[in-house]
Scaffold this motif. Structure first.
Motif, short mmCIF file in Angstrom:
data_model
loop_
_atom_site.label_atom_id
_atom_site.label_comp_id
_atom_site.label_asym_id
_atom_site.label_seq_id
_atom_site.Cartn_x
_atom_site.Cartn_y
_atom_site.Cartn_z
N THR A 1 0.83 -1.21 0.00
CA THR A 1 0.00 0.00 0.00
C THR A 1 0.86 1.25 0.00
N PHE A 2 1.85 1.31 0.86
CA PHE A 2 2.70 2.49 0.92
C PHE A 2 3.57 2.63 -0.32
N PHE A 3 3.97 1.51 -0.91
CA PHE A 3 4.75 1.60 -2.15
C PHE A 3 3.90 2.18 -3.28
N VAL A 4 2.67 1.69 -3.41
CA VAL A 4 1.77 2.21 -4.46
C VAL A 4 1.48 3.69 -4.21
N LEU A 5 1.21 4.06 -2.96
CA LEU A 5 0.97 5.48 -2.64
C LEU A 5 2.20 6.33 -2.95
N ALA A 6 3.37 5.81 -2.65
CA ALA A 6 4.61 6.54 -2.96
C ALA A 6 4.75 6.76 -4.45
N MET A 7 4.45 5.74 -5.24
CA MET A 7 4.54 5.88 -6.70
C MET A 7 3.51 6.87 -7.23
N LEU A 8 2.31 6.85 -6.66
CA LEU A 8 1.29 7.83 -7.07
C LEU A 8 1.73 9.25 -6.74
N CYS A 9 2.34 9.44 -5.58
CA CYS A 9 2.85 10.77 -5.21
C CYS A 9 3.97 11.20 -6.16
N LEU A 10 4.84 10.27 -6.53
CA LEU A 10 5.93 10.60 -7.44
C LEU A 10 5.40 10.97 -8.82
N VAL A 11 4.45 10.20 -9.31
CA VAL A 11 3.82 10.51 -10.60
C VAL A 11 3.14 11.87 -10.53
N GLY A 12 2.42 12.12 -9.43
CA GLY A 12 1.77 13.42 -9.26
C GLY A 12 2.78 14.56 -9.25
N SER A 13 3.90 14.35 -8.59
CA SER A 13 4.95 15.36 -8.55
C SER A 13 5.48 15.65 -9.96
N PHE A 14 5.71 14.61 -10.73
CA PHE A 14 6.20 14.81 -12.10
C PHE A 14 5.16 15.53 -12.96
N LEU A 15 3.89 15.19 -12.78
CA LEU A 15 2.84 15.85 -13.56
C LEU A 15 2.73 17.34 -13.21
N VAL A 16 2.84 17.65 -11.93
CA VAL A 16 2.78 19.05 -11.50
C VAL A 16 4.01 19.80 -12.02
N LEU A 17 5.18 19.15 -11.98
CA LEU A 17 6.39 19.76 -12.54
C LEU A 17 6.21 20.04 -14.03
N LEU A 18 5.62 19.09 -14.74
CA LEU A 18 5.36 19.29 -16.16
C LEU A 18 4.43 20.48 -16.39
N ARG A 19 3.39 20.60 -15.57
CA ARG A 19 2.48 21.77 -15.67
C ARG A 19 3.24 23.07 -15.46
N GLU A 20 4.14 23.08 -14.48
CA GLU A 20 4.91 24.29 -14.20
C GLU A 20 5.82 24.63 -15.38
N ILE A 21 6.44 23.63 -15.96
CA ILE A 21 7.32 23.86 -17.11
C ILE A 21 6.52 24.40 -18.29
N LEU A 22 5.35 23.82 -18.52
CA LEU A 22 4.50 24.30 -19.61
C LEU A 22 4.05 25.74 -19.37
N LYS A 23 3.73 26.06 -18.12
CA LYS A 23 3.33 27.42 -17.77
C LYS A 23 4.49 28.39 -17.99
N ALA A 24 5.70 27.97 -17.64
CA ALA A 24 6.88 28.82 -17.83
C ALA A 24 7.14 29.08 -19.31
N THR A 25 7.08 28.04 -20.13
CA THR A 25 7.35 28.23 -21.56
C THR A 25 6.23 28.99 -22.23
N THR A 26 4.99 28.78 -21.80
CA THR A 26 3.88 29.54 -22.36
C THR A 26 4.04 31.02 -22.07
N SER A 27 4.44 31.36 -20.85
CA SER A 27 4.61 32.78 -20.51
C SER A 27 5.76 33.39 -21.31
N LEU A 28 6.77 32.61 -21.63
CA LEU A 28 7.86 33.12 -22.48
C LEU A 28 7.34 33.49 -23.86
N TYR A 29 6.53 32.61 -24.43
CA TYR A 29 5.99 32.88 -25.77
C TYR A 29 5.02 34.06 -25.76
#
Length: 150
Positions: free
Chosen positions: A112-140
């Motif tokens: 259970t904790f391993f699956v939750l850890a992986m979900l948190c990691l995936v969520g972190s990567f997705l949020v990082l991707l959103r931030e990167i997209l927001k940064a590049t969009t603001s540049l354009y």
């Protein structure tokens, strides 16, 4: 209950794989905190300029700040998810060690904790991707068109 040296070696072997995962999560946290630091530094520079420069430039400065604040919020969210992942992986390591050393059945807890850890990691990567997209969009959006040469 007496634990033998061979048993400890086996227990440590079980715990090594999640430790490598923990190293990766630590690296991810370092990237995230560096991004947050850069956003914070830029925000401070812009806020200082707002106090000192001619008010005619304020709209441009405020427009950039408006893009930086949500980015900082996203990075904070990614840091929170990565930290939660690291804590859960640590619990997995502790559970593996205790469960094997004391012959306690903790497999459901560990899974259970391993699956939750992986979900948190995936969520972190997705949020990082959103931030990167927001940064590049603001540049354009703020891109200045080059002056045409004759």
């Amino acid at each position: 209950m007496e634990i033998q040296v061979g048993d400890i070696g086996h227990i440590i072997q079980l715990s090594v794989a999640p430790v490598f995962l923990l190293t990766g999560v630590g690296t991810n946290l370092m990237v995230l905190t560096n991004r947050l630091g850069r956003i914070t530094d830029r925000s401070r520079v812009l806020e200082e300029k707002l106090r000192t420069v001619d008010p005619i430039h304020h709209p441009d400065l405020k427009a950039e700040l408006v893009t930086l604040y949500p980015r900082a919020h996203l990075i904070n969210r990614a840091i929170t998810l990565s930290t939660a992942c690291a804590l859960m992986v640590s619990l997995v390591i502790i559970s593996l060690f205790i469960g094997d050393a004391l012959s306690i059945e903790l497999s459901k807890f560990i899974a259970t904790f391993f699956v939750l850890a992986m979900l948190c990691l995936v969520g972190s990567f997705l949020v990082l991707l959103r931030e990167i997209l927001k940064a590049t969009t603001s540049l354009y959006e703020r891109r200045i068109e080059p002056i045409a040469r004759p």
